[in-house]
Design an enzyme around this catalytic site. Structure first.
Site, PDB file in Angstrom:
ATOM      1  N   ASP A  67      37.938  -2.332  11.049  1.00 35.43           N
ATOM      2  CA  ASP A  67      39.328  -2.164  10.604  1.00 35.43           C
ATOM      3  C   ASP A  67      40.273  -2.180  11.795  1.00 35.43           C
ATOM      4  O   ASP A  67      39.840  -2.033  12.944  1.00 35.43           O
ATOM      5  CB  ASP A  67      39.500  -0.895   9.756  1.00 35.43           C
ATOM      6  CG  ASP A  67      38.802   0.318  10.345  1.00 35.43           C
ATOM      7  OD1 ASP A  67      38.466   0.302  11.541  1.00 35.43           O
ATOM      8  OD2 ASP A  67      38.601   1.295   9.599  1.00 35.43           O
ATOM      9  N   ASN A 136      39.179  11.013   2.329  1.00 40.08           N
ATOM     10  CA  ASN A 136      39.547  10.603   0.964  1.00 40.08           C
ATOM     11  C   ASN A 136      38.520   9.645   0.362  1.00 40.08           C
ATOM     12  O   ASN A 136      38.788   9.010  -0.654  1.00 40.08           O
ATOM     13  CB  ASN A 136      40.941   9.949   0.959  1.00 40.08           C
ATOM     14  CG  ASN A 136      40.976   8.672   1.796  1.00 40.08           C
ATOM     15  OD1 ASN A 136      39.986   8.326   2.444  1.00 40.08           O
ATOM     16  ND2 ASN A 136      42.097   7.984   1.774  1.00 40.08           N
ATOM     17  N   HIS A 138      37.307   6.910   1.847  1.00 35.29           N
ATOM     18  CA  HIS A 138      37.404   5.501   2.260  1.00 35.29           C
ATOM     19  C   HIS A 138      36.218   5.087   3.125  1.00 35.29           C
ATOM     20  O   HIS A 138      35.588   5.908   3.779  1.00 35.29           O
ATOM     21  CB  HIS A 138      38.747   5.196   2.935  1.00 35.29           C
ATOM     22  CG  HIS A 138      38.934   5.741   4.315  1.00 35.29           C
ATOM     23  ND1 HIS A 138      40.180   5.936   4.871  1.00 35.29           N
ATOM     24  CD2 HIS A 138      38.056   6.122   5.276  1.00 35.29           C
ATOM     25  CE1 HIS A 138      40.055   6.392   6.102  1.00 35.29           C
ATOM     26  NE2 HIS A 138      38.779   6.527   6.369  1.00 35.29           N
ATOM     27  N   GLU A 143      40.939   2.074   1.223  1.00 37.14           N
ATOM     28  CA  GLU A 143      41.505   3.302   0.698  1.00 37.14           C
ATOM     29  C   GLU A 143      41.350   3.349  -0.832  1.00 37.14           C
ATOM     30  O   GLU A 143      41.309   2.301  -1.477  1.00 37.14           O
ATOM     31  CB  GLU A 143      43.007   3.353   1.025  1.00 37.14           C
ATOM     32  CG  GLU A 143      43.321   3.344   2.512  1.00 37.14           C
ATOM     33  CD  GLU A 143      43.126   4.708   3.160  1.00 37.14           C
ATOM     34  OE1 GLU A 143      41.971   5.140   3.294  1.00 37.14           O
ATOM     35  OE2 GLU A 143      44.128   5.324   3.528  1.00 37.14           O
TER      36      GLU A 143
HETATM   37  P1  PGA Z   1      36.088  10.318  11.568  1.00 35.73           P
HETATM   38  O1  PGA Z   1      36.734   9.210  10.651  1.00 35.73           O
HETATM   39  O2  PGA Z   1      34.754   9.791  11.984  1.00 35.73           O
HETATM   40  O3  PGA Z   1      37.040  10.442  12.745  1.00 35.73           O
HETATM   41  O4  PGA Z   1      35.990  11.566  10.746  1.00 35.73           O
HETATM   42  C1  PGA Z   1      36.046   8.706   9.567  1.00 35.73           C
HETATM   43  C2  PGA Z   1      36.983   7.870   8.725  1.00 35.73           C
HETATM   44  O5  PGA Z   1      38.145   8.268   8.534  1.00 35.73           O
HETATM   45  O6  PGA Z   1      36.563   6.812   8.244  1.00 35.73           O
END
Ligand code: PGA
Length: 247
Positions: A67, A136, A138, A143
């Site tokens: 992403d 959330n 994702h 999303e």
């Molecule tokens: P994080 O992010 O590893 O910093 O918790 C995961 C994400 O938001 O996909």
């Protein structure tokens, strides 16, 4: 879906590195898609140590970006590409020609997304998708709501993601509101998927991912239907009632 619960984050990272190193050994030209975020950092450090010790060969791998924020040039210090370069590509001596990126500053974004999907297809799909879990639900920046067929595309970030990522940007108002994300369709079709989940902040969403209804409202819940998924979590992220195989 295999669920592996480790005692803590360092152990989780080591076990994840074992899985990834096995993939590299079995297929030296494996196609990978790799995440940014905090969760995979221990895995990347562990792999870099193995690389320094000459235990893994990364010279033939092909890496796809998962992403990217919209509107940032590749070399922008805030781009996810830069993050990936610092924590994964350079420590593992993966060179530019081995990488397919998501150009967040492309003049024609939908064309760039289609070109990315074509590149994944021409490479024969991902052999390994390493993924983190958003608070959330994702995967990448898919999303909610994101369906199982969603292609690589431009997406508007939810307020939850904006607020969760504010820590990297020095405030919510500085976080870009849009991003590019590799699509659900090709991620779910990966020959092997490794989902890394750490910390109590992820407990509730991990429960919904593993046991909740399969729904676009929790994109990660589609992993329940994917072919070969290993979820590696630490005890802090573990929802209590799930039956588990501890290693
Ligand atoms: P994080 O992010 O590893 O910093 O918790 C995961 C994400 O938001 O996909």
């Amino acid at each position: 879906m295999e669920l592996v619960v480790e005692r803590d984050y360092p152990t989780l990272s080591g076990v994840a590195a074992d899985v990834v190193a096995d993939v590299f050994r079995e297929k030296s030209d494996a196609r990978l898609v790799v995440p940014t975020g905090e969760t995979p950092l221990g895995l990347y450090r562990n792999l870099a140590d193995r690389k320094d010790r000459g235990e893994i060969d990364t010279s033939r791998l092909r890496v796809f970006q998962l992403d990217e924020y919209l509107g940032l040039a590749l070399d922008d210090a805030r781009s996810l590409y830069r993050w990936m370069r610092e924590v994964f590509l350079e420590p593992l001596a993966i060179r530019d020609h081995q990488v397919t990126w998501l150009p967040g500053d492309a003049a024609n974004l939908s064309e760039a997304c289609q070109a990315y999907d074509r590149a994944v297809e021409q490479a024969g799909g991902y052999d390994l998708a390493i993924l983190g879990l958003g608070p959330n639900g994702h995967l990448g920046f898919n999303e909610p709501p994101s369906g199982a067929d969603a292609p690589t595309r431009v997406i508007t970030l939810t307020p939850e993601t904006v607020s969760s990522n504010a820590r990297y940007w020095g405030g919510e108002d500085r976080v870009p509101r849009q991003a590019l994300t590799a699509g659900m369709k090709q991620l779910l079709a990966a020959r092997q998927i490794l989902l890394l989940v750490s910390g109590p902040r992820k407990r509730e969403i991990l429960a919904r991912t593993l046991q909740g209804p399969v729904t676009p409202e929790v994109p990660a819940s589609f992993l329940q239907r994917a072919a070969r998924v290993t979820v590696i979590t630490d005890r802090d992220a573990m929802p209590a009632p799930v039956s588990l195989r501890e290693v």
